[in-house]
Every structure is written in C-alpha cells, then in structure tokens.
Scaffold this active site. Sequence first.
Site, PDB file in Angstrom:
ATOM      1  N   ASP A 478       2.264   8.785 -24.397  1.00  0.00           N
ATOM      2  CA  ASP A 478       3.096   8.926 -25.590  1.00  0.00           C
ATOM      3  C   ASP A 478       3.573  10.371 -25.733  1.00  0.00           C
ATOM      4  O   ASP A 478       3.012  11.306 -25.131  1.00  0.00           O
ATOM      5  CB  ASP A 478       2.230   8.526 -26.805  1.00  0.00           C
ATOM      6  CG  ASP A 478       3.049   8.069 -28.005  1.00  0.00           C
ATOM      7  OD1 ASP A 478       4.272   8.270 -28.001  1.00  0.00           O
ATOM      8  OD2 ASP A 478       2.446   7.523 -28.948  1.00  0.00           O
ATOM      9  N   ASP A 548       9.082   1.604 -32.234  1.00  0.00           N
ATOM     10  CA  ASP A 548       7.969   1.332 -33.145  1.00  0.00           C
ATOM     11  C   ASP A 548       8.322   0.234 -34.129  1.00  0.00           C
ATOM     12  O   ASP A 548       7.478  -0.184 -34.916  1.00  0.00           O
ATOM     13  CB  ASP A 548       7.577   2.610 -33.904  1.00  0.00           C
ATOM     14  CG  ASP A 548       6.653   3.465 -33.062  1.00  0.00           C
ATOM     15  OD1 ASP A 548       6.138   2.966 -32.042  1.00  0.00           O
ATOM     16  OD2 ASP A 548       6.441   4.643 -33.422  1.00  0.00           O
TER      17      ASP A 548
HETATM   18  C1  DGJ Z   1       3.891   6.232 -31.391  1.00  0.00           C
HETATM   19  C2  DGJ Z   1       3.893   4.964 -30.587  1.00  0.00           C
HETATM   20  O1  DGJ Z   1       5.176   4.473 -30.442  1.00  0.00           O
HETATM   21  C3  DGJ Z   1       2.992   3.954 -31.276  1.00  0.00           C
HETATM   22  O2  DGJ Z   1       3.047   2.738 -30.595  1.00  0.00           O
HETATM   23  C4  DGJ Z   1       1.602   4.498 -31.322  1.00  0.00           C
HETATM   24  O3  DGJ Z   1       1.107   4.634 -30.028  1.00  0.00           O
HETATM   25  C5  DGJ Z   1       1.593   5.832 -32.052  1.00  0.00           C
HETATM   26  N1  DGJ Z   1       2.559   6.746 -31.499  1.00  0.00           N
HETATM   27  C6  DGJ Z   1       0.237   6.451 -31.996  1.00  0.00           C
HETATM   28  O4  DGJ Z   1       0.214   7.714 -32.492  1.00  0.00           O
END
Ligand code: DGJ
Length: 751
Positions: A478, A548
């Site tokens: 990430d 997200d």
């Molecule tokens: C952003 C990601 O897109 C989410 O799926 C998750 O992993 C969060 N970060 C965690 O901080």
Amino acid sequence: MSIVYSKKDRIWKLDTPHSSYLMAAVDEEGFLGHVYYGNKVDDLGIDYLTRAYAHPFVPSENARERCSFMDLFPAEYPGFGLGDYRTPAFCVRTASGSRGCGLFYRSHKIYAGKPGIPGMPATFAGEDEADTLEILCEDPENRLEVTLYYTAFRNMDVITRSVSFRNKGNEMITLEKVMSLSVDLEDPGYETIGLFGSWARERHICRNPLGMGSYRIGSFRGESSHQEHPFLALCTKGADSDHGQVYGFHFLYSGNFVAEAHRSQFESVRVTMGISPEGFSWGLMPGETFSLPEAAMVYSSEGIGGMSRTFHRLYRKHLIRSPYRDTPRPVLINNWEATYFDFNTEKLIDIAREAAASGIEMLVMDDGWFGARSYDDKALGDWIANEEKLPGGLPVLSERIHELGLKFGIWMEPEMISPDSDLYRAHPDWAIAIPGRTPAMSRCQYVLDITRREVLEYVYGCVRNVLSSTRIEYLKWDMNRQLTDVFSLGLTAEHQGEFYHRYVLAVYELQERLVTDFPDLLLENCSGGGARFDPGMLYYSPQIWCSDDTDAIERLSIQEGTAMVYPLSCMGAHVSDCPNHAVGRNTPFQTRGHVALAGTFGYELDITRIPQEDRRRIPDQIALYHSFGDLIRRGDYYRVANYSENGLYDCWAVIAEDKSEALVTYVQVLGQPNYKARLLILKGLDPDGIYEISATSEEDHFEPVMVRSGGRKEPEALRLSGRTLMNAGILADRMWGDFRSKLYHLKRVEL
Ligand code: DGJ
C-alpha cells in the site's frame, strides 16, 4: 518484418495488423518528421504528406523562412526554442545556460524483438512477436545524442515508444523536459477521452471536444494518482464502443506525468506524453545515458472497445509477468472493512474459520498488525508484529490460518514512516523533508526517502524479513499518501530535480527485488485505493486494488473506466458489507458478487457478522468465480450498455478468444415502473455459432403480484445464433427493485 525503410526516400513504415505509422527524414539537414498514423496503408512513398507542411519553406531552398518551416513541420521529436512554437517534446539546458535544442537524423537500425528499459517496467515481446526501430538523432551544438525507440507488434495494433539521451560532451547537460512520446496528427476535430477521479472515485471516463490550444492532464503528486490517469485518447466525433477511430496513449509509469494534446494554427494536433516537467530536471553528466519510461500507442478503427481490447491483450500477454497472470487467484477475505485496526489473532481466526467453511481460500490481514499500530497515526516503519494483538507473532497466526486450510496474506506500507514510530525516533532524517521547513503530514504520516541507498536497503530488509519469517502467500503493498516537501539529503543541489523520478525508480527496484526473491508471492499493489493503478505497477503485480469504494454501484463507473485500458484480470474487486462503508448504500448481495466477479473477486467483510442469508450465498458465488474465472481473466471485453451514460443500467460481456463462450453481466441500477424488458444487443460472438443461453437465478426477494412477469419463457431455454444475438439481441427482464443484477452464460454448442 513489420518495419521497412526506403533508403531512396528516407522513410520508415511501421505496420501492425490494421495500422501504419510512417516517418521521414527531410531535407539535407535530416529533420525527422511524422508522416502518417492511422488505418493501414500500402504505399511507402507518402512523404509528400510531410512535405506538404514543409514545402514552401524547406530550409535548403528558403533559408530566410526557417522559422516558418520549424513552426509548420510535423517534427517527430521536437525540441525547444528554434522556431517550433508548439509543445516541445524535450528541452535541455547546457552548462552555459542556453536552452535551444533540436534534432537531426543520423542513423537507424531495425531488428526483430524488443529491448527492455534499464530499471523500469516495459512491455516485452519475442523475436517472432514484434520488431524494433531505433533512430539515432543528434543535436550537434549541444553534443547530445537522442535515440528514439519504436516497437511495432506483429499481432496487435500497438506501437510502443521510448527515448534515451546521451551526453557526448564534456559538461553536464540538464534535461528539463523529456517526453516519451510525441506525435503530430491531422485534426479532423478530435475529442479527448481521459480518466479522472478522486479518492474512492477513481478513473471515471471524461470526454471533451478538443478546442484550440492545449488540453493537458497530469500529476505531480509523486504517483500516477487517484485524480488524473496517465492515459489520453483522441477519437473522431461520435466514436462509440464499436465505431470510429481512436488513438489511445498510455504511459507505463508510476510517478509524475503529463499528457497533452496541443491543437495549433494549422488544424494539426500534437500529442505528447512523458514525465511531468514540473519539479523535474536531470543532470546528465558527460558520457551518461538517461532512459525514459515507455509509452504505448494503440490505434483502433473499431471504436473505443477495439482500443480497450488491444490494451487488454497487450498487458495480459506482454506486460504482466507474475505466475498468477493466467492461473486462478485464491478467493481471499480481507479484514480491513471487517475490523479496521481493531482485531487480534482470535478475531482473525474466527473470520478464517467461517471463511474456510464457505469455500474462501485465503485470509489477508490488513493494516494494524505491527508495532503500536492501534490507529493510523502511529508505527509505520516498525514492521514487527504486535504481540499483544498477535501472541506468538506472525508464525503462530500463519500456522493457525494454514491449519484451517487457508492461505495467508499480509498488508504492508513499506515506503512510509509515522512520526510516532521507533523508526522515526531513530532516524528522523529518513523522512522526506526540506531542511528548515516542517513537512506536511498526510494521514498523519511522512514518506521515507528511498532514493537514499541506506533507507532503501532498510525498507527492503523489512519486507524481506516479514515475508521470510513465516509462510505468507500474498502481499498487499500500500501507499497512502502523496509526496510533498521533496528534497533528498542524498542529492547535491544541482541534482535535486531528479528526486521524483529517482523515487519511482526506487519503488521499481524494491518491487523487482521482491518478485525476484519471492517468485511465488501473489503481489497486489494498492495506493489508498487506486492511486497507483498504472501499467508501471502491473509489470510487478498481476492485480492492483481498484478503489476503497467497494459499493457495487459506485464500482460500475470505476470499473468501466478502469476496463477502458486494463484487463479485468488485474482489477482488485471485493464483495463488502452493507450499508456500504463509503456511501451507505444497500445493494443485494448477489449484485455485489456479480460486480466483483468482473475483477479479481474476494470478500471484504466480517463474515461472522453478516446476515445468515448472505453467508449462505458465498459458496455459490465462489462456485461462479471458479467456473467463470478463466473466461474473465482471458476473455475479450465488450461494453453492451453504459450506466455512466444512460443513468439506468449497465451491461458488459466477456467473450472467449475462440468465441466458444461468453458471460454477460446485466445490472439494473434503477428500477422503473411501467417499463418493458430491456433489449441487450450482444457483441463479439461467432455469428454462425449457435449459443445456448442460461441465466443465473435471481436472489430471493419479495416481488408483489402486480409486477410478476406472468411466466414468460426465461432465456435459459433459448438456443440462438450469434448473428441473432448480435442483431435481435436478448431480453433482460425487468427486475423489481434497484441495484439488481443478472448473469447470462452463453455456450456455443456443436450441432
Ligand atoms: C488503503 C487501502 O486501499 C485499504 O484497502 C486499506 O488497506 C487501508 N489503506 C489500510 O490503511
């Protein structure tokens, strides 16, 4: 060989199955000019097209009008400051401070195959798949050698471009702007198509007429970004999914970029694409070479859909390297939306136990498992399991997950550092910051300066230690903030402008080492959702988290935009709980499953707490994924209807390359009273094939007597020819309620 050269006319012709691209060296000085790009043509000697621009002003015949020539000529890789006032492809600054630059043809070579680009992602092709042309040009006054690389693919309408710069002089040359692609096209009145968005609203399609002047998109956020995407298409007016000419340009890069279409005085348009010049400069020392990232050009005379399918094939076959590219991905459950930071081993085991019983194949532990990470404001950088949450650490948890028959995956955000972390307390200077200026926080975190060797080694060491500490089959990498305050303590003043690009090179190095050291790992890239969803990252990971926003209806637009360029096989998509966490919408579980099926497919919910009836549906959804996964991963994608345009319903089809099978997904976004069944005119089938059609059964729900269909024959009883399906179409019955969906499976039968 798909590339030919005529020595007599000094003209090059690159052919793909349906397109041609021609360039010519003009006049004694060897100005390199663009001749033609579009539908395939037969003749080589069409450099009169270029001479039409140059004609009255060719410098050898008309020295007093050199500027007019420069400003008319469709230069293949135009420089700056010598009379061409359109957008330049490159600008340099010499040691004396001068900026004028321009290129002349010197030599070329043509060979089968395709070279890689040092330290960067690039499409690959064997000697029987593509041919490459390297044109060596020179800017003699600046003692700069520039090589233009073109690869024409033999079996798809793709030409890739890249450029390298070599300093042949004795003093540093500063590269201030260096585009990977420049092309001058006649403009019949093009429209532009781009992909725009925001966090949780990534890659929405945006189309505009191209007016006079410049249309420019880009990012200088340090990544390709949620907001703008390194893709630009030009299409003829009225072009749609199936008709019209489309030129698609995509930049295989994960950092700052710019893409510009500059429509100038003589109804020509110059498209440029490359690293964003904002904040960029590169100090090229004597003898050094600087290679640019790759850009891919796709030409389609079969509308936007034709372009999309070509990009899909290119990326599936010539970019993604992971062993998972063609194999089923394990159906995963991710605990992010289930627990956020609030979990421990027992909670994860509860989820895993229930998941295993439903047929889910992997548990992914998301953010919050390390250091003192109880919330998003701490512990990034401290990549040691928190034993209060996970007694016995990762090995114990991994073993217990595996005992349940699941694979185990983990989340990391290796490039980041929290101010409240042991790492920051030990190395505050590792965070990117401008000396004397407090760096801006975003999500309460800073970015590590991985352009510094010691920092990069530390970061890679952390990732390697975690992955070597126990059995881990999947990593979600990430990156939750964009870059600000860029400055590196590792660079001298004259090289600070290299920072953004060096940062991207460092990310690529980390990922290359990762996939080399852990070749069986399933890597999913992610950036606060889909902010680093770009072809650069696809070179390392076969899938990228799309957004997200997991709401099935929001995902229709996000996934439609993403699928304009990317194959479904790489789009991270999960079924989540309702009300949806991003928008609060309630959608049927079935629809959530059908939409996630158009991606990598997985779950993002607390399976121990969702309603029983949803839980009961999971095994059937997984069975659907297993029966259609191959088709979805490898098939050709066709848009049948666009909710983003009609506001009511969506429909797409995935069709096997040999046309033997198809899966059509229909989503009725909004129910309408007193309306007929919808006609779906299918596409891409074998016209002479006879297809048997079966439809998924609908989710049980209350349906008042007054709207029932009265026993009309469902299409599952039907056998119809591809020609009928593509002309007369099929009927999608009106369903009662909003957000309802249905799958139609078409199987060609032998008669
Ligand atoms: C952003 C990601 O897109 C989410 O799926 C998750 O992993 C969060 N970060 C965690 O901080």
